[in-house]
Structure formats: C-alpha cells, structure tokens
Design an enzyme around this catalytic site. Structure first.
Site, PDB file in Angstrom:
ATOM      1  N   CYS A  26      45.596  53.853  58.173  1.00 21.12           N
ATOM      2  CA  CYS A  26      44.216  54.064  58.614  1.00 21.12           C
ATOM      3  C   CYS A  26      43.545  52.703  58.667  1.00 21.12           C
ATOM      4  O   CYS A  26      44.183  51.704  58.981  1.00 21.12           O
ATOM      5  CB  CYS A  26      43.487  55.046  57.687  1.00 21.12           C
ATOM      6  SG  CYS A  26      43.452  54.545  55.960  1.00 21.12           S
ATOM      7  N   HIS A 557      57.283  24.886  44.753  1.00 27.38           N
ATOM      8  CA  HIS A 557      57.763  25.703  45.867  1.00 27.38           C
ATOM      9  C   HIS A 557      59.109  25.142  46.328  1.00 27.38           C
ATOM     10  O   HIS A 557      59.183  24.121  47.000  1.00 27.38           O
ATOM     11  CB  HIS A 557      56.752  25.664  47.020  1.00 27.38           C
ATOM     12  CG  HIS A 557      56.976  26.712  48.063  1.00 27.38           C
ATOM     13  ND1 HIS A 557      57.995  26.624  48.982  1.00 27.38           N
ATOM     14  CD2 HIS A 557      56.320  27.873  48.332  1.00 27.38           C
ATOM     15  CE1 HIS A 557      57.958  27.667  49.784  1.00 27.38           C
ATOM     16  NE2 HIS A 557      56.949  28.454  49.413  1.00 27.38           N
TER      17      HIS A 557
END
Length: 636
Positions: A26, A557
């Site tokens: 939705c 990272h």
C-alpha cells in the site's frame, strides 16, 4: 538495484520465498501473506536499516517501509521471483483465517492497488474545483473540461478498475473482470433510460423500478453503475467461482477462449438482472445508514472516528471504512468519514514537531524532520511507528488532538466531495458545489487547530519527567565522557594506506559519511581499532560499526559494493551489541575470492561523527600493520 539487498534480507527474514503465499503493498507497507508467521524473524526485521517496523494484522504480515515502498516492492518481486499476477488461496495453502481477517484481507487486496491513482486523480479534480472557486478560470473553459476529465476518469470508470483488482484477488482472469466492469458502464445502455419505460416493477414500494429493456424476456432494471463499488465486487467474486468451474469442465484445446466466453456470457447478464440491482439497493441503504448514524450524533461520530483513526491505521482496520466512504461518494455525492479523519495527519505533524523541539535525543530529532514532512502529506506511519508510539505520550496526544479535529469538522458539517489526496493535498476535496462554504472553512479550522494544539501539547506534555531526566543524564554522560580525552584509532588491517579521495565510491571519497582513511589490505583479517560496542553489523558481514566508550563512532566497510556478495567469503566473530576490546578479531574475509568475483577490497575506515571533533588527524604512513597508530579524533 538500490534496494536489492534490502529485498533479499526481507525475503530471508520472512521465512524465505517458500513461506510467502503472496505480497502486495500500500502507501507505506509491504503486506505479506505467510504460510507460517512463526518462521519470520520479526526482531531482525524491526532492527534492519530501511524498515520502520513490523505489524501483524488482518491475516497479513506487514513490513512498514515508508514512502519508497513501491521501489522496495519491485525489488522484492524481482528477488523472490514472485508473480505479480498470482493470487493465493488460503484454503489451498491450509491457512484458516477468521471471517474478520478474511474481510480485511479482501478489502485491502481489492482497494490498495488503486488508492494511489485514485488519490492522484482526486487531487486533480479537487484543484480544478479550487481554481474555479478562486476564479482563475470558469467552469466552461477548455482547461476546466480537460482537467475534469483527468480527475473524473478513474472514479467514473471505477467498475473497470475494480473489476481488474477484484478478479485478481479472487483468483480469476482479471481481464475478464475488466470486461464485466466495462459492460456495467457501457454508455449505450445508460442512454436507453431516456424514453418511456415498458412497465414498472415493485410499483409503490421502496424498490420501485422502471423497466426499459428485457433480456430473453426477463425484465432488466437499468441503473447507473458509474463510480459504483459493490456490484462489480460481487460480480467478480461470482465470476471467479464460475471461471474455476468452467476451467475444470471445458477441454484444454478450447479453454483459452471458451472459459472467458462462458464466464462473460453468464456473469454479465446475471449482474444486470440480479446482482447489480440488489447490490445497488444495498449500497444505497449503506449510504443512508451511514448518513443516519452521522445525523444521530455528528459530534460523537467525529470524536470516535477522529480520535481512533490512528488506532485503526495501526491495526490495518481502516480498510473497513474505505469502501463505505467510496460508496457514500457514489450514492450521495459526498462523504463524512474521510472528512472527519482528514485532520489526523496535521495533528501528527504538530505532535512530532513539538517532540522534536523538546527532546534532547539526537536520533529522535533526526527522525522527526522526515516524519513530520511525510505526515503533512498524509502518510503518518513513519511518525507513528518511529516516534509517537515508542514514546507513548505523544501517541495519546495525537489521539486526543485528532478527536478535537473530528468534533470541529462534525460540528461544521465538513464533507469531502471526491477522493482526493492525503494530508494537505486533501484540502481541495472539501470544496463542494457551493464553493468555499462553512464546511470547508470548518475543515481548515480543524486542520489548523490540530497542528497547533498537537504542537503545544507535545511540547509541554509529550515527554514524561522520567524521559526528560534520562535524556539529560545521557547527554551529560556523553558530553563528560567525550570531553575526557581524544580518541586514538589503530589500524584494523594490514595493508597500504589510501586517502579517502582516492576511493572509487563517491559516498566515501567526498567525506559524506565521515572523515578517515582507507586501506588496501594484504591480509584478510579485520580487528577492532578501538574498545567499545558493536552498534552496526550488516547481515552480509562486510561492514562493522563500533561506538567507543567516549562516543566516537567508527565504521569499517570491507571492500566496495561487496554487499552484492551476500555474505560469501566473509566470516564474522562478533554480533551486534557485543562488547569488543582493541585488537579483538572481528571478521575474516577471503581477499583472493572477493577480487576473483570482481570486487575491490579497499576498506574505508571512518569516524562517522567527525563533526563532533575539532580535527581528525590521520597517519602519514604509506603502509600499516594491524594495531599501528592510524587516526586520532581530537576534541580541542
């Protein structure tokens, strides 16, 4: 590709694609129907970046994403290989739901796919009415007619669109559903009612109906099905059942055309003869019943609907009101329900802004700005699940404020005359045939009161004394610990040192994620460069975030775009929430295999809260060993 990894993680944590019966979305949520909800890792999903929260309601497992849910939905379909045209049957999958859950699931499945376009066309129609009211152009101009055609297009031909979604929901051929809907609004049939009737049925009763044509000698009660809801839904339900039966009995060699031929030949006449008239009468009674309940006590209706709307949304119960409101618009030309709840989003906005100015919690402050903007435009879930509900008091303040707005609108007789946009975009939908009347200004007053009252109540009463005290203590503790010393960060890897500007990834090279350095490792062993707590560990184990005891936030990272490896060639020795010491091993990774897969292993090491320090001093060495001095975060 932006949400590919998020989609994979969602599918994995709802129990895998084999646990998914169906998925739709939705405005803000992915709505899964799972075979076994116990297989879903709800806690993992709730803590995942990109997910606001998880809800279970109406037989659905709802993953709240936010405004970008359509993009995530597409990524989920692609990652899971789900068929957008498929529909699951609960009984075939062995899932038994209560009648109420089945009803909620049916309504959301039919109406959710069209609500976005319905709101968009309603906004165009509403703004067109507003511009006429402001005398920017007359309602006889070409501009007016073209915009009116756009705005009225979906609602006038609503049976065609609902024929598609309803047939799809009931497991039938959705193009057959569209054909049924198109037959209902076929213009030639409506033109047959202009002459004298052949005779009149049920004369002298509430069901008195003139008959203009017959079908095989059977009288047909012609009605206007433009903008109608109930007739096409019932017709699609019966059509899907008949289509299944025809599929079983018709030989495969002629099934392609004889199944839709037979289905249409039975369902369309049946709809005109029986289903349509009965459903239209039911819709009329439903509209009059809603109107009667409102007229009995409009203030009570406004109090209840306005005050509890957020609760209805939270549990997905608001779907039960949508078809009633649409039916009211079709039958009466206006609706009270959507009017009385339309100020709730402004109440939410005011409450969030009040909390934002009052709180000292930086995370809440950061969340508040996008949540408030989203609420202004009618999407309140980010504020509901991210701020008001977790803090409790703001949630109840929102309910109280929304109840006040509902009462004001009820007292003013505010109505909506079309399906319009959400939040402030819904304002033009309150303009009626008479222009800017008392109801319109009552709606504007209610929205203004909700915004201001929500802000005031949240600012002064949104946080309890205990919460304010805890925030002050946490802030003082963080400040004092940060001021005690500078932060030394040792090298977490062995390898060659690189400047961030040399990293081939704009997010790192520009310093947008923080200041630091990068390492091109020669050994696949990542150690902790500081003592602290693991506050972020990606499921793919390619990135680790640690917050030190003094408040420095360190991100490592491993590689660039290595999230695409989905955890292959990475082994983690810690989990999120663990306490780690300087020099403790965090992750092993296979440098050769990662490079062989086509990815760089260059590892940025960042202080993500660099703005909290006066200077970030980096090593001048070209190579480093594990544990060497690497970065220093300086307070003064």
């Amino acid at each position: 590709m932006k949400y590919e990894q998020l989609a994979k993680d969602i599918i994995k944590n709802v129990g895998g694609k084999e646990n998914v019966n169906s998925v739709v979305h939705c405005v803000t949520r992915l709505r899964f129907k799972l075979k076994d909800e116990d297989k879903a890792n709800t806690d993992v999903l709730k803590n995942m970046d990109g997910i606001v929260t998880v809800m279970k309601s109406g037989g659905q497992y709802q993953v709240v994403i936010g405004n970008h849910v359509p993009d995530v939905y597409k990524a989920v379909l692609a990652a899971g290989g789900f068929d957008t045209e498929s529909s699951s049957d609960d009984e075939e999958n062995g899932e038994k739901q209560s009648l109420f859950n089945q009803f909620v699931d049916m309504i959301s499945g039919i109406f959710a796919p069209v609500l976005g376009v319905l709101a968009a066309t309603g906004m165009i129609k509403g703004f067109n009415a507003l511009f006429v009211a402001l005398e920017w152009y007359p309602n006889t101009s070409g501009t007016y007619y073209i915009l009116h055609a756009i705005g009225d297009s979906l609602f006038y031909f609503f049976p065609i669109f609902l024929g598609f979604t309803a047939m799809k929901k009931f497991g039938g051929n959705h193009f057959v559903g569209m054909a049924i809907g198109a037959a209902l609004v076929y213009p030639t049939l409506s033109g047959l009612t202009s002459g004298d009737p052949l005779y009149t049925l049920f004369q002298g009763t509430l069901f008195e109906s003139p008959v203009y044509i017959t079908f095989l000698g059977i009288p047909v009660i012609l009605m206007s099905y433009a903008s109608s809801v109930i007739p096409i839904v019932l017709a699609a339900f019966i059509g899907a059942k008949l289509e299944r039966w025809f599929t079983k009995v018709i030989p495969d060699v002629v099934k392609t055309f004889l199944v839709p031929f037979s289905t249409l030949l039975v369902v369309v006449p049946l709809t005109f003869l029986v289903i349509g008239p009965i459903a239209t009468w039911v819709g009329a009674f439903l509209g009059q019943g809603t109107n009667w309940a409102y007229e009995v006590s409009p203030l009570l209706a406004g109090l209840i609907l306005g005050g509890l709307w957020q609760v209805f949304v939270m549990f997905g119960l608001h779907w039960g009101f949508i078809p009633i409101a649409i039916n009211n618009l079709s039958v009466m030309g206006y609706d009270y329900i959507l009017a009385m709840i339309s100020a709730t989003s402004l109440a939410t906005t005011g409450v969030v802004l009040g909390v934002m100015l009052r709180t000292k919690n930086q995370k809440i402050k950061t969340l508040s700005i996008p949540a408030a903007i989203s609420a202004v435009f009618g999407v309140s879930e980010p504020a509901l699940y991210g701020i008001t509900l977790p803090l409790k008091r703001p949630f109840f303040i929102t309910l109280i404020t929304s109840a006040v707005g509902g009462v004001i609108m009820a007292a003013a007789g505010t109505k909506v005359y079309m399906m319009g946009g959400l939040g402030v975009f819904g304002i033009p939908s309150k303009i009626g045939p008479e222009g800017l009347d008392v109801g319109f200004w009552g709606g504007m007053t209610a929205m203004a009161v909700n915004l201001v009252l929500g802000f005031i109540l949240a600012y002064f009463f949104g946080l309890s004394k205990k919460q304010r005290s805890e925030e002050t203590n946490n802030q003082q503790a963080t400040t004092s610990s940060t001021e005690r010393k500078d932060e030394e960060i040792v090298s977490p890897l062995k390898g060659n040192v690189m400047l961030l500007s040399e990293v081939k990834d704009e997010a790192f090279s520009t310093g947008a994620l923080g200041k630091g350095l990068a390492i091109d490792p020669t050994e696949g062993k990542l150690i902790s460069p500081v003592a602290g707590t693991v506050t972020a560990l990606f499921p793919t184990n390619h990135a680790v975030g640690i917050t030190t005891d003094s408040g420095a936030q360190i991100l490592m990272h491993i590689g660039l775009d290595t999230i695409q490896l989905d955890g292959k060639h990475f082994t983690s020795y810690v989990k999120q929430g663990d306490r780690v010491e300087k020099g403790q091993q965090l992750v092993d990774f296979d440098i050769e295999q990662i490079k062989k897969a086509g990815y760089s292993v260059v590892t940025p090491v960042l202080v993500t809260n660099s703005a909290d320090y006066s200077e970030i001093v980096v090593t001048q060495s070209k190579t480093v060993e594990v544990g060497d001095h690497f970065i220093e975060a300086v307070i003064v």
